[in-house]
Design a protein around this motif. Sequence first.
Motif, PDB file in Angstrom:
ATOM      1  N   THR A 231       0.846  -1.189   0.000  1.00 13.10           N
ATOM      2  CA  THR A 231       0.000   0.000   0.000  1.00 13.10           C
ATOM      3  C   THR A 231       0.874   1.228   0.000  1.00 13.10           C
ATOM      4  N   ARG A 232       0.520   2.195  -0.754  1.00 11.14           N
ATOM      5  CA  ARG A 232       1.182   3.482  -0.616  1.00 11.14           C
ATOM      6  C   ARG A 232       0.119   4.567  -0.684  1.00 11.14           C
ATOM      7  N   GLU A 233      -0.627   4.665   0.424  1.00  9.60           N
ATOM      8  CA  GLU A 233      -1.706   5.620   0.481  1.00  9.60           C
ATOM      9  C   GLU A 233      -1.153   7.012   0.708  1.00  9.60           C
ATOM     10  N   VAL A 234      -1.748   7.990   0.063  1.00 10.59           N
ATOM     11  CA  VAL A 234      -1.304   9.361   0.272  1.00 10.59           C
ATOM     12  C   VAL A 234      -2.312  10.069   1.150  1.00 10.59           C
ATOM     13  N   ASP A 235      -1.807  10.622   2.234  1.00 15.22           N
ATOM     14  CA  ASP A 235      -2.676  11.184   3.257  1.00 15.22           C
ATOM     15  C   ASP A 235      -2.743  12.707   3.108  1.00 15.22           C
ATOM     16  N   PHE A 236      -3.338  13.187   2.020  1.00 12.59           N
ATOM     17  CA  PHE A 236      -3.365  14.639   1.787  1.00 12.59           C
ATOM     18  C   PHE A 236      -4.037  15.406   2.922  1.00 12.59           C
ATOM     19  N   SER A 237      -5.061  14.783   3.499  1.00 18.77           N
ATOM     20  CA  SER A 237      -5.849  15.518   4.485  1.00 18.77           C
ATOM     21  C   SER A 237      -5.273  15.394   5.892  1.00 18.77           C
ATOM     22  N   ALA A 238      -4.189  14.622   6.045  1.00 21.36           N
ATOM     23  CA  ALA A 238      -3.634  14.436   7.385  1.00 21.36           C
ATOM     24  C   ALA A 238      -3.184  15.769   7.956  1.00 21.36           C
ATOM     25  N   GLU A 239      -3.276  15.871   9.283  1.00 23.23           N
ATOM     26  CA  GLU A 239      -2.845  17.092   9.933  1.00 23.23           C
ATOM     27  C   GLU A 239      -1.333  17.063  10.098  1.00 23.23           C
ATOM     28  N   GLY A 240      -0.755  18.210  10.398  1.00 20.52           N
ATOM     29  CA  GLY A 240       0.680  18.298  10.667  1.00 20.52           C
ATOM     30  C   GLY A 240       1.515  18.043   9.422  1.00 20.52           C
ATOM     31  N   TRP A 241       2.742  17.672   9.655  1.00 20.21           N
ATOM     32  CA  TRP A 241       3.684  17.516   8.546  1.00 20.21           C
ATOM     33  C   TRP A 241       3.321  16.384   7.609  1.00 20.21           C
ATOM     34  N   ARG A 242       2.635  15.374   8.133  1.00 23.16           N
ATOM     35  CA  ARG A 242       2.279  14.223   7.287  1.00 23.16           C
ATOM     36  C   ARG A 242       1.454  14.678   6.089  1.00 23.16           C
ATOM     37  N   GLY A 243       0.452  15.491   6.346  1.00 23.81           N
ATOM     38  CA  GLY A 243      -0.367  15.985   5.250  1.00 23.81           C
ATOM     39  C   GLY A 243       0.345  17.083   4.470  1.00 23.81           C
ATOM     40  N   ARG A 244       1.056  17.920   5.196  1.00 27.82           N
ATOM     41  CA  ARG A 244       1.701  19.077   4.561  1.00 27.82           C
ATOM     42  C   ARG A 244       2.692  18.634   3.479  1.00 27.82           C
ATOM     43  N   ILE A 245       3.514  17.637   3.784  1.00 29.88           N
ATOM     44  CA  ILE A 245       4.489  17.221   2.768  1.00 29.88           C
ATOM     45  C   ILE A 245       3.832  16.465   1.621  1.00 29.88           C
ATOM     46  N   ARG A 277       3.498  11.440 -16.227  1.00 27.96           N
ATOM     47  CA  ARG A 277       3.002  12.494 -15.337  1.00 27.96           C
ATOM     48  C   ARG A 277       1.470  12.488 -15.190  1.00 27.96           C
ATOM     49  N   GLU A 278       0.778  12.479 -16.333  1.00 27.99           N
ATOM     50  CA  GLU A 278      -0.687  12.544 -16.294  1.00 27.99           C
ATOM     51  C   GLU A 278      -1.276  11.431 -15.438  1.00 27.99           C
ATOM     52  N   LYS A 279      -0.805  10.228 -15.740  1.00 28.26           N
ATOM     53  CA  LYS A 279      -1.337   9.053 -15.052  1.00 28.26           C
ATOM     54  C   LYS A 279      -1.024   9.122 -13.546  1.00 28.26           C
ATOM     55  N   LEU A 280       0.230   9.479 -13.238  1.00 23.45           N
ATOM     56  CA  LEU A 280       0.639   9.517 -11.832  1.00 23.45           C
ATOM     57  C   LEU A 280      -0.152  10.570 -11.051  1.00 23.45           C
ATOM     58  N   LEU A 281      -0.339  11.724 -11.680  1.00 19.81           N
ATOM     59  CA  LEU A 281      -1.087  12.776 -10.998  1.00 19.81           C
ATOM     60  C   LEU A 281      -2.531  12.332 -10.740  1.00 19.81           C
ATOM     61  N   ARG A 282      -3.077  11.615 -11.733  1.00 21.17           N
ATOM     62  CA  ARG A 282      -4.451  11.120 -11.581  1.00 21.17           C
ATOM     63  C   ARG A 282      -4.519  10.151 -10.410  1.00 21.17           C
ATOM     64  N   GLU A 283      -3.567   9.230 -10.394  1.00 17.37           N
ATOM     65  CA  GLU A 283      -3.555   8.244  -9.302  1.00 17.37           C
ATOM     66  C   GLU A 283      -3.346   8.931  -7.949  1.00 17.37           C
ATOM     67  N   LEU A 284      -2.425   9.894  -7.942  1.00 17.99           N
ATOM     68  CA  LEU A 284      -2.147  10.609  -6.698  1.00 17.99           C
ATOM     69  C   LEU A 284      -3.386  11.328  -6.181  1.00 17.99           C
ATOM     70  N   SER A 285      -4.086  12.015  -7.087  1.00 18.99           N
ATOM     71  CA  SER A 285      -5.294  12.720  -6.650  1.00 18.99           C
ATOM     72  C   SER A 285      -6.261  11.757  -5.996  1.00 18.99           C
ATOM     73  N   ALA A 286      -6.249  10.521  -6.460  1.00 13.19           N
ATOM     74  CA  ALA A 286      -7.125   9.516  -5.863  1.00 13.19           C
ATOM     75  C   ALA A 286      -6.499   8.914  -4.602  1.00 13.19           C
ATOM     76  N   GLY A 287      -5.306   9.446  -4.222  1.00 18.81           N
ATOM     77  CA  GLY A 287      -4.719   9.020  -2.946  1.00 18.81           C
ATOM     78  C   GLY A 287      -3.811   7.805  -3.056  1.00 18.81           C
ATOM     79  N   ASP A 288      -3.278   7.544  -4.236  1.00 18.53           N
ATOM     80  CA  ASP A 288      -2.445   6.359  -4.394  1.00 18.53           C
ATOM     81  C   ASP A 288      -1.116   6.723  -5.050  1.00 18.53           C
ATOM     82  N   ALA A 289      -0.015   6.440  -4.356  1.00 24.27           N
ATOM     83  CA  ALA A 289       1.304   6.784  -4.892  1.00 24.27           C
ATOM     84  C   ALA A 289       2.057   5.546  -5.344  1.00 24.27           C
TER      85      ALA A 289
END
Lengths: 417, 352
Positions: A231-245, A277-289
């Motif tokens: 799993t490589r979930e991206v935690d955009f909404s996380a508080e603190g540095w986890r979300g910020r980075i 780039r396009e594909k990765l950004l799409r996946e990232l927006s969906a929270g997957d890195a």
Amino acid sequence: MTLGEAEMAFLQKSFQEYYAEASSSLQPPKAFDKREFGFIPFRREKSMMRHKGFKSLPDLAAFLVNFTPSDAYYSSAYYERPEAEDMAGKGWLGADLIFDIDSDHIVTSCKTVHDSWKCLDCGLEGWGVEPEKCPRCGRRRIEADKWVCEQCLEAAKRETLKLLSMLEEDFGFSQAKLEVAFSGHRGYHVHVADEAILKFSSEERKEIVDYVSASGLKASLLYPELRRRSTREVDFSAEGWRGRIARAAYSLLLRKGEELKELGLTGKAVRLLEENREKLLRELSAGDAAGIPWKTWERLLQAAASLEAALVDTVVTTDVHRLIRLPGSLHGKTGLKAVLIESRKLPEFNPLTEALAFPEERNVKVKIVKPKPLKLGGAEYKFKAGEIVEVSWSPAVYMIGTGIAVLLKGGLQPSEA
Amino acid sequence: MSGEEPTIIDHARYPFTKQASEKLRQIGFKLEDFRSPEEPPVARARERIEKSAKPLKEVKPPEIFQGSEEYELLSFPLALALAKAVGDSYLWRRLALYEARVARGRLEAEDPGKIVKIAVENFGWKLSFNGKSHPPFRLHFADYLRNASRFREEEWKLVNQRLAGGYVQLTKERVVRLLEEEVKRLIQSRIERAPEVEVPEPLRGLVEELKAFYAGVRKVLSREELGRVRFEAFPPCMASLYFDLSGGRDIPHIGRFTLTAFLINLGMPIEEIVRLYVSVTDFDERMTKYQVEHIAGLVGGKTRYRPLNCGRMKTHGLCPREEELCKRVRSPLAYYRLKVKQLSKAGRPGKT
């Protein structure tokens, strides 16, 4: 740069008039009688007068008018006996948490326009921030000529805003506990007065500096799951540095290939990112890195941290006996007011129009000796060396205090005010 | 359940708590009531002190048998009083370290409610537990930093925590580790601040024995752990760093660096230095080994570091006092070599 007699007298006279008018608008720190005050006099020998204490605001106001210092400071610390001459005798009771953001420490493109340096040994000169040692002769006697412009002050403001958002969101300090002040010259001061941090030692304060400046931040520790390939979930909404980075890493992906290389990514990684780039950004927006190799993703997160860090001066924050400029007082070099700003109003604050201390209607004749770009009170000044000009009071003080102009004999209009 | 009143078993397990102190007041604990070193609470107090000399890694919470709870509880203030009477601040620190480690061992097995209750009631922590979030504990950053800013590992740095709204999210293991620090400080300051102890006649022999025991511990520590290195030739700065470290006192990073470099330069084997750190502190063995090897120049930049010279020791506040010999040298290493020469001239091993 040392000021001439006449210039110094002019500045002191100006400051005195300001303090006589403005004593009621001084913004004293809380627990006033527990603070140590320090002053730099208008003298050639600029040694600081320390260990002063005042019982009341009128006492301080009277002192400012009568003594008229070039600079006025108070301690971030609270003491039982602020006037005791040695630290042990003062009885330290605690200290506010303070931050100093100085544009001098921030890399900006304008520095190559208005800053220069000269090697005192071989005479080599250059533009921009001074090198540690002379690129020609290798010696270290380098004289720097620094200036501050609107762009520098904007850069300092951006850092201050980053800091404020961390203090409010991550540390949970309410706006009522935070005070922001323009320093009167190159940047901003942030004061936090809160019971929770009052007794903190330098060590604990250092941890807070490291937090806001992302020093010692390890993306792999904030994302321990990073190395688990499943799993490589991206935690955009996380508080603190986890979300910020995570959020900042996303925006990094939009950058050009060369810029990505500068972040320390390998050529192979950059190619992969660019081609997909396009594909990765799409996946990232969906929270997957998962499409990005974990080592590359880790580097991106790590690079994102340095973008989001607030550049504050470590020494100031960790010093529990620090003296800091008194809000409402004038900066001895610029004559600008160290004004307190409500933190929510900082984005709109413009020090070059809102920190002016002197009435506009009086003019002063000065002679330009070292032309520098100056923007003050909504006007832009562009002069040549040797030019004699008549400007209003605040810019005159600024030019004379910073040494770009000298007072023209008889240039000072008699004051009636 | 966290809501229930603590029982005598709780007091015996956590004798540093406010409720345990209250219970001791009810019992009417007085040192002069003890008439012989053979009385069970006294014997148990002695055991506490003796165990505190052991390496921390070996500390396990001792079992408390049914019916012995009150003895167990009484033995805690007794051990503190005896330590105070012995008057060795090194022992005080070790005892605080030992008791705190025992408490940690017990807390690790407690349910979250109990941990929160102890932290809130005794140390005023702002701590809460929510089983639905992960990690489940939330601790105010001020309480976190008061304890964690002493730890040097990256994973304890605030910047690597999840911080939001002033609270750090933590696992149970970490909360308990931070509590250990708090307990350690509490016990140490309790011993330090206690008034001088008037030891009743029947226990005076025991105090003397403990004095001798701890003096022996110091010697053994210096002899066994230092190997061929002669502790009696240490300059005051290094001796003080060494004892601070082995006494569980936090020494700043620069102090650990310079002590390590000093020991390496004296020829102390890497494994022994690592053992010294690991046995008395919480340092991770692998990491410690790497760092010591780094200073020795075996890995990394391949530079073998030297300890700071006297001038820099002073700058960092690591020079406790200047002795006569210090005036003749400019570095701790030079002091050591000179002192060794003097000692061998005198033809006998010196005293510390």
